[in-house]
Design a protein around this motif. Sequence first.
Motif, short mmCIF file in Angstrom:
data_model
loop_
_atom_site.label_atom_id
_atom_site.label_comp_id
_atom_site.label_asym_id
_atom_site.label_seq_id
_atom_site.Cartn_x
_atom_site.Cartn_y
_atom_site.Cartn_z
N GLY A 281 43.23 9.55 78.91
CA GLY A 281 43.93 8.97 79.88
C GLY A 281 45.02 10.04 80.26
N LYS A 282 45.32 9.48 81.57
CA LYS A 282 46.69 10.14 82.22
C LYS A 282 48.05 10.33 81.37
CE LYS A 282 44.99 9.43 86.75
NZ LYS A 282 45.19 8.82 88.12
N SER A 283 47.99 9.31 80.32
CA SER A 283 49.19 9.43 79.46
C SER A 283 48.96 9.83 78.05
CB SER A 283 49.67 7.94 79.19
OG SER A 283 48.73 7.19 78.66
N GLY A 284 47.59 10.34 77.86
CA GLY A 284 47.51 11.22 76.41
C GLY A 284 46.07 10.72 76.25
N ILE A 285 45.77 10.85 74.84
CA ILE A 285 44.66 10.68 74.31
C ILE A 285 44.59 9.65 72.96
CG2 ILE A 285 42.59 11.64 72.81
CD1 ILE A 285 43.66 14.40 74.19
N HIS A 286 43.87 8.65 73.04
CA HIS A 286 43.77 7.73 71.94
C HIS A 286 42.69 8.01 71.04
CE1 HIS A 286 43.98 3.80 69.74
NE2 HIS A 286 42.91 3.70 70.08
N LYS A 287 42.66 8.06 69.82
CA LYS A 287 41.55 8.40 68.70
C LYS A 287 41.38 7.04 68.00
CE LYS A 287 44.20 12.66 68.30
NZ LYS A 287 44.76 13.79 67.45
N SER A 288 40.01 7.21 67.49
CA SER A 288 39.37 6.30 66.81
C SER A 288 38.70 6.81 65.87
CB SER A 288 39.09 5.04 67.48
OG SER A 288 38.26 4.10 66.70
N ILE A 289 38.85 7.00 64.60
CA ILE A 289 37.91 7.86 63.55
C ILE A 289 37.57 7.06 62.35
CG2 ILE A 289 37.82 9.89 62.23
CD1 ILE A 289 39.89 11.11 64.26
N LYS A 290 36.60 7.02 62.36
CA LYS A 290 36.17 6.24 61.08
C LYS A 290 35.17 7.38 60.11
CE LYS A 290 32.11 3.87 59.44
NZ LYS A 290 30.96 3.46 59.84
N GLY A 291 35.75 7.72 58.86
CA GLY A 291 35.22 8.82 58.19
C GLY A 291 36.26 10.05 58.44
N THR A 292 35.05 11.00 58.70
CA THR A 292 35.89 12.41 58.92
C THR A 292 35.27 12.87 60.60
OG1 THR A 292 35.31 13.23 56.63
CG2 THR A 292 35.74 15.07 58.23
N ALA A 293 36.26 13.36 61.27
CA ALA A 293 35.99 13.77 62.63
C ALA A 293 35.38 15.31 62.55
CB ALA A 293 37.08 13.74 63.38
N GLU A 294 34.02 15.42 62.90
CA GLU A 294 33.65 16.85 62.89
C GLU A 294 34.20 17.75 64.01
OE1 GLU A 294 31.28 17.97 60.91
OE2 GLU A 294 30.87 16.39 59.63
N PHE B 103 38.39 20.43 71.19
CA PHE B 103 36.91 20.88 71.18
C PHE B 103 36.01 20.08 71.89
CE2 PHE B 103 33.04 22.30 69.43
CZ PHE B 103 32.83 23.58 69.72
N ALA B 104 36.12 18.74 71.79
CA ALA B 104 35.22 17.78 72.31
C ALA B 104 35.32 17.95 73.88
CB ALA B 104 35.59 16.42 71.85
N LEU C 3 33.82 21.24 75.01
CA LEU C 3 32.19 21.30 75.02
C LEU C 3 31.80 20.29 76.30
CD1 LEU C 3 29.55 21.48 73.89
CD2 LEU C 3 30.25 19.33 72.36
N ALA C 4 32.58 19.16 76.53
CA ALA C 4 32.19 18.37 77.76
C ALA C 4 32.20 19.32 79.05
CB ALA C 4 33.08 17.30 77.82
N ASP C 5 33.30 20.18 79.08
CA ASP C 5 33.29 21.13 80.27
C ASP C 5 32.04 22.11 80.29
OD1 ASP C 5 35.70 19.93 81.32
OD2 ASP C 5 37.03 21.30 80.31
N GLU C 6 31.80 22.64 79.10
CA GLU C 6 30.73 23.44 79.29
C GLU C 6 29.35 22.84 79.56
OE1 GLU C 6 30.68 25.06 75.22
OE2 GLU C 6 32.37 26.42 75.71
N LEU C 7 29.04 21.63 79.09
CA LEU C 7 28.14 20.68 79.32
C LEU C 7 28.01 20.56 80.94
CD1 LEU C 7 27.76 18.33 76.27
CD2 LEU C 7 26.11 20.20 76.89
N LYS C 8 29.14 19.92 81.35
CA LYS C 8 29.37 19.71 82.76
C LYS C 8 28.95 21.00 83.77
CE LYS C 8 33.44 19.03 84.35
NZ LYS C 8 34.83 18.40 84.78
#
Length: 95
Positions: free
Chosen positions: A57-70, A75-76, A79-84
């Motif tokens: 979001g414009k005010s930052g990033i909200h994270k929701s992680i269950k287990g381990t984040a790869e 980096f996500a 990767l999104a920019d490269e795919l775009k």
Amino acid sequence: MGAPYYNIYFITRSYNVAARKFYQEFLFDEDESRLLFFFQSNDAQNSGTDETRYYYGKSGIHKSIKGTAELDEVFAARLADELKSAFALLMNKDY
């Protein structure tokens, strides 16, 4: 030139690494094609499933992680920019 220009809105990607399965989703803003949401589900190292969600979001990033984040949120987004960019190169190529 009158040729249509295509914007990316949603990407899904799935792949395997050895016996582990990975699934990813990238959701982009309709107007600016900026990343709004990232989701990844993958087989955990031990057992079960890891899930990672990043809400950009414009005010930052909200994270929701269950287990381990790869992937971390930086980096996500990279990767999104490269795919775009790959999508734009393939779909908007002038011949």
